[in-house]
Design a protein around this motif. Sequence first.
Motif, PDB file in Angstrom:
ATOM      1  N   ALA A 181      30.580  62.313   5.894  1.00 45.24           N
ATOM      2  CA  ALA A 181      31.936  62.615   5.398  1.00 45.24           C
ATOM      3  C   ALA A 181      33.000  62.135   6.388  1.00 45.24           C
ATOM      4  CB  ALA A 181      32.069  64.125   5.170  1.00 45.24           C
ATOM      5  N   GLY A 182      32.542  61.525   7.490  1.00 44.42           N
ATOM      6  CA  GLY A 182      33.481  61.011   8.499  1.00 44.42           C
ATOM      7  C   GLY A 182      34.099  62.106   9.345  1.00 44.42           C
ATOM      8  N   LEU A 183      33.393  63.226   9.480  1.00 40.51           N
ATOM      9  CA  LEU A 183      33.965  64.361  10.214  1.00 40.51           C
ATOM     10  C   LEU A 183      32.995  64.865  11.273  1.00 40.51           C
ATOM     11  CD1 LEU A 183      35.237  66.343   7.086  1.00 40.51           C
ATOM     12  CD2 LEU A 183      36.698  65.262   8.821  1.00 40.51           C
ATOM     13  N   PRO A 184      33.508  65.471  12.337  1.00 39.28           N
ATOM     14  CA  PRO A 184      32.606  66.109  13.309  1.00 39.28           C
ATOM     15  C   PRO A 184      32.147  67.468  12.767  1.00 39.28           C
ATOM     16  CG  PRO A 184      34.886  66.405  13.978  1.00 39.28           C
ATOM     17  CD  PRO A 184      34.919  65.581  12.715  1.00 39.28           C
ATOM     18  N   ALA A 243      18.339  73.870   4.995  1.00 35.47           N
ATOM     19  CA  ALA A 243      19.429  74.826   5.266  1.00 35.47           C
ATOM     20  C   ALA A 243      20.632  74.102   5.871  1.00 35.47           C
ATOM     21  CB  ALA A 243      18.942  75.922   6.207  1.00 35.47           C
ATOM     22  N   GLY A 244      20.380  73.225   6.843  1.00 36.24           N
ATOM     23  CA  GLY A 244      21.478  72.518   7.511  1.00 36.24           C
ATOM     24  C   GLY A 244      22.243  71.613   6.555  1.00 36.24           C
ATOM     25  N   LEU A 245      21.505  70.864   5.736  1.00 35.29           N
ATOM     26  CA  LEU A 245      22.155  69.935   4.807  1.00 35.29           C
ATOM     27  C   LEU A 245      22.959  70.691   3.747  1.00 35.29           C
ATOM     28  CD1 LEU A 245      19.173  67.433   4.229  1.00 35.29           C
ATOM     29  CD2 LEU A 245      21.196  67.043   5.650  1.00 35.29           C
ATOM     30  N   TYR A 246      22.354  71.732   3.184  1.00 36.51           N
ATOM     31  CA  TYR A 246      23.039  72.478   2.118  1.00 36.51           C
ATOM     32  C   TYR A 246      24.226  73.275   2.669  1.00 36.51           C
ATOM     33  CZ  TYR A 246      20.050  71.084  -1.696  1.00 36.51           C
ATOM     34  OH  TYR A 246      19.429  70.334  -2.669  1.00 36.51           O
ATOM     35  N   LEU A 247      24.072  73.799   3.867  1.00 39.36           N
ATOM     36  CA  LEU A 247      25.191  74.538   4.472  1.00 39.36           C
ATOM     37  C   LEU A 247      26.375  73.594   4.695  1.00 39.36           C
ATOM     38  CD1 LEU A 247      26.530  76.965   5.813  1.00 39.36           C
ATOM     39  CD2 LEU A 247      25.300  76.411   7.932  1.00 39.36           C
ATOM     40  N   ALA A 248      26.087  72.427   5.285  1.00 38.74           N
ATOM     41  CA  ALA A 248      27.167  71.474   5.559  1.00 38.74           C
ATOM     42  C   ALA A 248      27.833  71.026   4.257  1.00 38.74           C
ATOM     43  CB  ALA A 248      26.613  70.281   6.327  1.00 38.74           C
ATOM     44  N   ASN A 249      27.018  70.762   3.237  1.00 40.33           N
ATOM     45  CA  ASN A 249      27.585  70.320   1.956  1.00 40.33           C
ATOM     46  C   ASN A 249      28.453  71.425   1.342  1.00 40.33           C
ATOM     47  OD1 ASN A 249      27.781  68.116   0.134  1.00 40.33           O
ATOM     48  ND2 ASN A 249      26.340  69.101  -1.278  1.00 40.33           N
TER      49      ASN A 249
END
Length: 293
Positions: free
Chosen positions: A63-66, A93-99
């Motif tokens: 997403a171009g974000l930190p 968990a990490g991918l779905y949380l970030a999304n």
Amino acid sequence: MVTIRVPASSANLGTGFDTLGLALQLYLSVTAYDTEGRAALSFAEPDGGDLLHQAMAVVFSQAGLPVPKLKLEIKSQIPAGKGLGSSAAVIVAGLYLANHLLSYPFSEQQLLNWALALEGHPDNIAPAVAGGLTTAMVLDGELFYQKVSLQDDLKVIIAVPDFTLPTGEARRVLPEKVYWRDCVRHLQQACFVMQSLATGDYRHLARAMDDEIVQPARQSLIPGLKEVIKTALQRGALGAALSGAGPSVIALADSNWEYIGSGMQEAFRDAGCQSRCLYLDIDHQGVQIIKPY
Ligand code: HSE
């Protein structure tokens, strides 16, 4: 505040190597609090935090974000290094949380493909995402899966020995070449496993799960493996196999769970290993995003 809950999973089911996976009612949950500041982490598994951060970083960088500073709490019931999909659960968990935190810019297909790139094989990722029994396929770096309908009569017994086995180590012992006739046999058996579980006709499930390629190669890494499986079947399990890359052993049964489990523990003990048994139901939901009321 949001919590992502992801189930454990047992991959392969014998002959479905890198293909079949079954989600289990044993969970990893990651709670993100929206307060900014120093991350407050309580890790139930030592490496869970790094992998979680790595998975979140993939999504944020796309997403171009930190990755933002977050207060995260990780709680895991899934023992690591036991063949129960703990790393796949952390990645999902990490991918779905970030999304979720980014308000869903990415599709499930994109998340699956990134999960595959992080994990290396698809068979724990698919049940962690979808729940139930899944069959996975990897084509040109993309992970596709189908969820297979299941009967409601099975419980899972997992005998967990007291040592860990890194998946990399368990994959290094695999044969480089396999005879054509063994491939054909495995293909027949794996399809049979899937359909036996879908229909509830378990008459030939044990033989369909009887893997003659991967398990024999891993046998030297798991003391008592053959005897644990044999005992489970003798005590009435409908099928039994190494769980994923091991060292746990999974047995499927519609009755006599504790009798089967105690026999599996005895067989491990006879081979010099202490173990514990988990008696689990199948998870049908897969990854869940739970928001407070
Ligand atoms: N299918 C993989 C293996 C599962 O058996 O190596 C790893 O969890």
